[in-house]
Design an enzyme around this catalytic site. Structure first.
Site, PDB file in Angstrom:
ATOM      1  N   LYS A  11       0.819  -1.215   0.000  1.00  0.00           N
ATOM      2  CA  LYS A  11       0.000   0.000   0.000  1.00  0.00           C
ATOM      3  C   LYS A  11       0.857   1.272   0.000  1.00  0.00           C
ATOM      4  CE  LYS A  11      -3.990  -2.203   2.247  1.00  0.00           C
ATOM      5  NZ  LYS A  11      -4.986  -2.118   3.368  1.00  0.00           N
ATOM      6  N   TYR A  51     -12.554  -2.118  -3.698  1.00  0.00           N
ATOM      7  CA  TYR A  51     -13.079  -2.191  -2.331  1.00  0.00           C
ATOM      8  C   TYR A  51     -14.604  -2.077  -2.290  1.00  0.00           C
ATOM      9  CZ  TYR A  51      -8.490  -2.051  -0.039  1.00  0.00           C
ATOM     10  OH  TYR A  51      -7.231  -2.364   0.422  1.00  0.00           O
ATOM     11  N   ASN A 114      -2.071   0.296   6.705  1.00  0.00           N
ATOM     12  CA  ASN A 114      -1.509  -0.923   7.288  1.00  0.00           C
ATOM     13  C   ASN A 114      -0.657  -1.726   6.298  1.00  0.00           C
ATOM     14  OD1 ASN A 114      -3.575  -1.847   5.725  1.00  0.00           O
ATOM     15  ND2 ASN A 114      -4.739  -2.831   7.360  1.00  0.00           N
ATOM     16  N   HIS A 117      -2.255  -5.394   1.566  1.00  0.00           N
ATOM     17  CA  HIS A 117      -3.541  -6.075   1.378  1.00  0.00           C
ATOM     18  C   HIS A 117      -3.249  -7.519   1.008  1.00  0.00           C
ATOM     19  CE1 HIS A 117      -7.497  -7.176  -0.203  1.00  0.00           C
ATOM     20  NE2 HIS A 117      -6.821  -7.795  -1.155  1.00  0.00           N
ATOM     21  N   GLU A 128      -9.732 -10.934  -7.431  1.00  0.00           N
ATOM     22  CA  GLU A 128      -8.824  -9.789  -7.279  1.00  0.00           C
ATOM     23  C   GLU A 128      -7.664  -9.861  -8.274  1.00  0.00           C
ATOM     24  OE1 GLU A 128      -7.863  -9.803  -3.094  1.00  0.00           O
ATOM     25  OE2 GLU A 128      -9.875  -9.121  -2.535  1.00  0.00           O
TER      26      GLU A 128
HETATM   27  P1  IDP Z   1      -7.979  -6.733   5.777  1.00  0.00           P
HETATM   28  O1  IDP Z   1      -7.206  -5.790   4.855  1.00  0.00           O
HETATM   29  O2  IDP Z   1      -7.145  -7.152   6.963  1.00  0.00           O
HETATM   30  O3  IDP Z   1      -8.588  -7.903   5.050  1.00  0.00           O
HETATM   31  P2  IDP Z   1     -10.637  -5.449   5.870  1.00  0.00           P
HETATM   32  O4  IDP Z   1     -11.572  -5.508   7.043  1.00  0.00           O
HETATM   33  O5  IDP Z   1     -11.007  -6.220   4.641  1.00  0.00           O
HETATM   34  O6  IDP Z   1      -9.191  -5.872   6.420  1.00  0.00           O
HETATM   35  O7  IDP Z   1     -10.471  -3.904   5.527  1.00  0.00           O
HETATM   36  C1  IDP Z   1      -9.879  -3.497   4.317  1.00  0.00           C
HETATM   37  C2  IDP Z   1      -8.974  -2.326   4.595  1.00  0.00           C
HETATM   38  O8  IDP Z   1      -9.770  -1.222   5.047  1.00  0.00           O
HETATM   39  C3  IDP Z   1      -7.956  -2.546   5.732  1.00  0.00           C
HETATM   40  O9  IDP Z   1      -6.794  -3.235   5.330  1.00  0.00           O
HETATM   41  C4  IDP Z   1      -7.655  -1.117   6.141  1.00  0.00           C
HETATM   42  O10 IDP Z   1      -6.743  -0.475   5.224  1.00  0.00           O
HETATM   43  C5  IDP Z   1      -9.034  -0.460   6.007  1.00  0.00           C
HETATM   44  N1  IDP Z   1      -9.773  -0.495   7.277  1.00  0.00           N
HETATM   45  C6  IDP Z   1     -10.353  -1.572   7.884  1.00  0.00           C
HETATM   46  N2  IDP Z   1     -10.960  -1.231   9.040  1.00  0.00           N
HETATM   47  C7  IDP Z   1     -10.775   0.110   9.173  1.00  0.00           C
HETATM   48  C8  IDP Z   1     -11.180   1.063  10.163  1.00  0.00           C
HETATM   49  O11 IDP Z   1     -11.836   0.750  11.168  1.00  0.00           O
HETATM   50  N3  IDP Z   1     -10.777   2.357   9.945  1.00  0.00           N
HETATM   51  C9  IDP Z   1     -10.065   2.756   8.853  1.00  0.00           C
HETATM   52  N4  IDP Z   1      -9.683   1.877   7.897  1.00  0.00           N
HETATM   53  C10 IDP Z   1     -10.022   0.582   8.051  1.00  0.00           C
END
Ligand code: IDP
Length: 140
Positions: A11, A51, A114, A117, A128
């Site tokens: 990312k 997304y 984070n 992905h 994907e």
């Molecule tokens: P994942 O990437 O671990 O599978 P997902 O729940 O699918 O997690 O969420 C997709 C992406 O959305 C996350 O990697 C993160 O970048 C963002 N995200 C998830 N939860 C939050 C939140 O509570 N606040 C802000 N961004 C979030």
């Protein structure tokens, strides 16, 4: 066991800090092979489409803005149990909850920024991968 493929994104928070090589080393050390890789600047439409499943979530607009804030590295990873293995190497979505030694524990800045992905199922991996790569770009 048969080889499996998963889809990965390095990312914008990680490309901005020049962490592509360090993240790739962690993927390779864990036994995953990078069978396709390209750097890209996602458009708003591409990020929204990717997304789409999160469209109703409160963080959707911020997430799209973040994912288009700089270059990403799109990857196809191959290996035994690649989907699950990559999820283990990535660590929990929130770096505060991620295990020691995982990519997100090591590098993530926040629950949003984070660093990586990774597909959460083989079915989503196939969708994907097809969203960003054509077959000829993937060399196993
Ligand atoms: P994942 O990437 O671990 O599978 P997902 O729940 O699918 O997690 O969420 C997709 C992406 O959305 C996350 O990697 C993160 O970048 C963002 N995200 C998830 N939860 C939050 C939140 O509570 N606040 C802000 N961004 C979030």
């Amino acid at each position: 066991m048969a080889l499996e493929r998963t889809f990965s994104i390095i990312k914008p928070d990680a490309t901005r800090r020049n962490l592509t090589g360090k993240i790739n080393a962690m993927l390779e050390d864990a036994g995953l092979r990078i069978v396709a890789q390209k750097r890209a600047q996602l458009t708003k439409a591409q990020a929204e489409g990717f997304y789409a499943v999160h469209k109703e979530r409160p963080f959707f607009n911020d997430l799209v803005a973040f994912m288009t804030s700089g270059p990403v590295v799109l990857q196809v990873l191959e290996g035994e149990n690649a989907v699950l293995k990559n999820r283990e190497i990535m660590g929990a979505t929130n770096p505060a909850d991620a295990a020691e030694g995982t990519i997100r524990k090591s590098f993530a800045e926040s629950i949003e920024a984070n660093s990586v992905h990774g597909s959460d199922s083989p079915e989503n991996a196939a969708i994907e991968i097809a969203y960003f790569f054509s077959g000829i770009e993937i060399v196993g």
